[in-house]
Design an enzyme around this catalytic site. Structure first.
Site, PDB file in Angstrom:
ATOM      1  N   THR A 209       0.860  -1.125   0.034  1.00 38.41           N
ATOM      2  CA  THR A 209      -0.060  -0.112   0.006  1.00 38.41           C
ATOM      3  C   THR A 209       0.868   1.213   0.050  1.00 38.41           C
ATOM      4  OG1 THR A 209      -1.694  -1.194   0.988  1.00 38.41           O
ATOM      5  CG2 THR A 209      -1.725   1.398   1.322  1.00 38.41           C
ATOM      6  N   GLY A 261      -1.420  -1.579   6.679  1.00 40.16           N
ATOM      7  CA  GLY A 261      -1.542  -2.760   7.583  1.00 40.16           C
ATOM      8  C   GLY A 261      -2.520  -3.522   7.474  1.00 40.16           C
TER       9      GLY A 261
HETATM   10  N1  ASP Z   1      -4.310  -1.310   4.752  1.00 41.37           N
HETATM   11  C1  ASP Z   1      -4.670  -2.121   3.683  1.00 41.37           C
HETATM   12  C2  ASP Z   1      -5.790  -2.603   3.670  1.00 41.37           C
HETATM   13  O1  ASP Z   1      -6.249  -3.295   4.508  1.00 41.37           O
HETATM   14  C3  ASP Z   1      -3.512  -2.912   3.305  1.00 41.37           C
HETATM   15  C4  ASP Z   1      -2.014  -2.533   3.543  1.00 41.37           C
HETATM   16  O2  ASP Z   1      -1.999  -1.179   3.954  1.00 41.37           O
HETATM   17  O3  ASP Z   1      -1.377  -3.326   3.360  1.00 41.37           O
HETATM   18  O4  ASP Z   1      -6.586  -2.671   2.753  1.00 41.37           O
END
Ligand code: ASP
Length: 341
Positions: A209, A261
């Site tokens: 992300t 996350g």
């Molecule tokens: N936070 C993002 C989600 O849950 C994924 C990530 O940040 O890796 O969609």
């Protein structure tokens, strides 16, 4: 004597002021996702590619800020670079849903006006961060989802592409792996109907992300986040990234924040706004506020990280995973990129 004392005091004050001025403030901070990123599972080529992409993103944002444009412009331009790179889980290179689609989420927020825009579950918008900005600036709404968001983005002049554009082999293989692990899990659960039906989102398959927070010459903050979400997600799942206050938030009174996350934990802890609230109501410094909230996420079993930059140019980039792609640039143009703990 009194006069001498006065002069001495002035001299000391000048020295202190100089030291303060000499400390360069940060004008931009970015992340490219948190997760099980260790030296062991990294090749020198892959590492160099990430460093180059993050450096390019920071340089782009810095150039925008240096030219006198707004923090929103810098955040959008920087995130474009990362969305266009197949290395990150945003735009090109987004992870796949259980059905083999790329469904993207993004949000942007203006710290001066508290205006915000977001899109979720979009499949044809080349740069979802620009669609989020269009929602903020060209509509009276904050969030649009799915085909409606795509129609609006098209009408607003945001570039539309064939969904095939987002395909990368690495992410496709990641989905196959996640599906395989899922079915193994269902067998281990003795065929428990519920787990077979719901499936699980493999939170280890979510790296990449992207997010950016910038502070412009007028002293205004902006924050943005863009993501493909989590591999193997089902049923139109939306993560924290496009939810204002969860994965993305900006307020000139406190800080700009972008999270990465396990989204469900970030939504339930309203992470980005909680950090801002600790700063606003309890006067906590940005790093302390961020640590308190991320510790809460960790205690609940959530993993990830975040970046935050306050209006004075203080920055913090905590994470509770093995690594987080991240970097900063100062007002003098000094770029620093980090990956591991
Ligand atoms: N936070 C993002 C989600 O849950 C994924 C990530 O940040 O890796 O969609």
């Amino acid at each position: 004597m009194n006069q001498n004392l006065k002069l001495l005091t002035i001299l000391i004050l000048c020295l202190v002021a100089n030291v303060t001025f000499a400390q360069e403030k940060y004008v931009m901070v970015i992340h490219g996702g948190a997760g099980t990123i260790t030296r062991k599972n990294m090749t020198p080529q892959k590492e160099a590619a990430y460093i180059a992409a993050l450096t390019k993103a920071l340089q782009t944002g810095y150039d925008v800020l240096k030219s006198g444009k707004t923090s929103l412009d810098a955040v959008e331009a920087t995130i474009h670079i990362m969305e266009d790179s197949p290395l990150f889980n945003a735009g090109k290179g987004s992870v796949f849903t259980h059905d083999g689609r790329n469904e993207m989420d993004a949000a942007i927020m203006n710290g001066k006006t508290l205006m915000a825009g977001a899109v979720a579950g979009v499949t044809t918008i080349k740069n979802p961060i620009s669609a989020a900005r269009a929602v903020m600036e060209k509509s009276e709404h904050v969030m649009m989802v799915g085909p409606g968001a795509e129609l609006f983005a098209k009408q607003a002049g945001v570039e539309i592409v064939n969904p095939k554009y987002f395909y990368t082999k690495e992410r496709w293989d990641g989905l196959q792996q996640a599906i395989k692990e899922d079915s193994t899990k269902a067998v281990l659960d003795h065929g428990n109907k519920k787990s077979m039906k719901l499936g699980t989102i493999n939170h280890d398959y979510k790296f990449g992300t992207v997010g950016a927070v910038a502070l412009d010459q007028a002293g205004n903050l902006a924050a943005g986040t863009s993501t493909g979400g989590m591999t193997n997600k089902k049923y139109g799942r939306v993560g924290d990234s496009p939810i204002i206050g969860a994965g993305t938030y900006a307020n000139n009174l406190t800080a700009g924040i972008s999270c990465t996350g396990w989204g469900e934990f970030y939504i339930r802890n309203v992470v980005a706004h909680d950090i801002s609230a600790l700063m606003e109501y309890k006067n906590l410094p940005v790093a302390e506020a961020a640590k308190i909230v991320l510790d809460k996420v960790g205690k609940m079993g959530g993993d990830g990280g975040l970046i935050a930059l306050d209006a004075k140019g203080n920055v913090t980039m905590p994470f509770n995973t093995e690594g987080m792609y991240r970097g900063t640039v100062t007002e003098g143009g000094k770029i620093e990129v980090l990956i591991y703990k």
